[in-house]
Design a protein around this motif. Structure first.
Motif: not given
Length: 297
Positions: A216-222, A224-230, A240-241
């Motif tokens: 789960e890449a896109d989540h409120m507790d991530h 922006p840089a973390t979402r991109a990294r995931l 799958l992301a």
């Protein structure tokens, strides 16, 4: 097509009933919503009965796991809820929530916090009792300003002063159980550092090798840089992301559809599942949609 693959109802620690949740999902303009209550599938049947015309429900659960002392959550989608071994394990985890919550209430009272087990039970109702119910009681008692403020080291965050452990699955065992029940496994908010310690990326790679389907890449507790990294990590590991709101009704600030899953990723999840199928509402009662396997349990 708007797809939200992570929500909670009053069957665990959300504030919307399953019926209200699917109604809110339709009102929010979602085409697909997953009901993923903590360690239980008890809300599925009611959600299916109440499905508005055109809304598709993905049945699932969010499983409590622990790896090398670190708590993590595994989203399981479209599994057969009647598969015996998996059903027994969910029951063990769910049943241990009560003594764990009672222990946390006792620790809070020792710290001078005026919360009672009876009030926590009232807040949880018929749902699987969890920390958000305790946090809500703390808000009512004036100890913290919001539910999220209770999730600190001072109070009930992982390893906080009033924290207590519960029975949790080894994530590799969880993967085996999900797969044996025909389900699809996605690691929920894997790098949500604000929640506490996270497992290292090497552990995600090990889980991928063991059959993990996605993260789960896109989540409120991530951030922006973390979402991109995931998203990069998912590509590197062949995972799958997904994206989702982790909606809990009024108990959290997130809103339905705050983050969504790409339709192609959703279709891949559906194609990999053999334990159950999504259910699409026809505006009629109960069995109006199509489904494989029971939705009770």
């Amino acid at each position: 097509m708007r797809i939200d693959l992570h929500t909670h109802s009053t069957a665990s620690d959300g504030t919307d009933t399953p019926e209200e949740l699917v109604g809110e999902a339709a009102a929010a303009g979602l085409d697909v919503v997953a009901l993923t209550d903590h360690d239980t599938v008890s809300g599925h049947e009611a959600a299916v009965r109440a499905l508005p015309r055109g809304l598709t429900l993905v049945t699932g659960a969010e499983l409590s796991c622990r790896l090398d002392g670190v708590s993590l959550h595994m989203l399981a989608y479209l599994f057969d809820p009647a598969e015996p071994e998996f059903a027994r394990e969910r029951e063990l985890v769910r049943d241990d929530r009560v003594p764990r919550a009672r222990s946390m209430v006792g620790k809070l009272r020792d710290l001078g916090v005026d919360v009672t087990w009876e009030r926590v039970q009232e807040i949880a109702g018929d749902g699987a009792v969890g920390r958000p119910h305790i946090a809500t009681a703390m808000v009512e008692a004036g100890v913290v300003a919001s539910v999220s403020d209770a999730f600190t080291e001072e109070w009930i965050a992982n390893d906080g002063r009033a924290y207590a452990e519960k029975h949790e699955l080894d994530p590799f065992d969880a993967l085996r159980l999900i797969k044996a029940a025909g389900g699809v496994a996605v690691f929920a908010h894997p790098l949500a550092a604000k929640r506490g310690q996270c497992v290292p990326e090497s552990a995600i790679a090990d889980l991928a090798a063991a059959g993990l389907d996605g993260i789960e890449a896109d989540h409120m507790d991530h951030e922006p840089a973390t979402r991109a990294r995931l998203h990069v990590l998912a590509g590197d590991l062949g995972l799958l992301a997904t994206g989702s709101s982790d909606y809990h009704g009024s108990r959290k600030s997130c809103v339905l559809g705050e983050y969504t899953t790409d339709p192609g990723v959703y279709e891949e999840i559906v194609s990999r599942a053999s334990g159950a199928a999504p259910v699409t509402g026809s505006g009629e009662d109960a069995g109006a949609g199509r489904a494989t396997g029971s939705v009770t349990g």
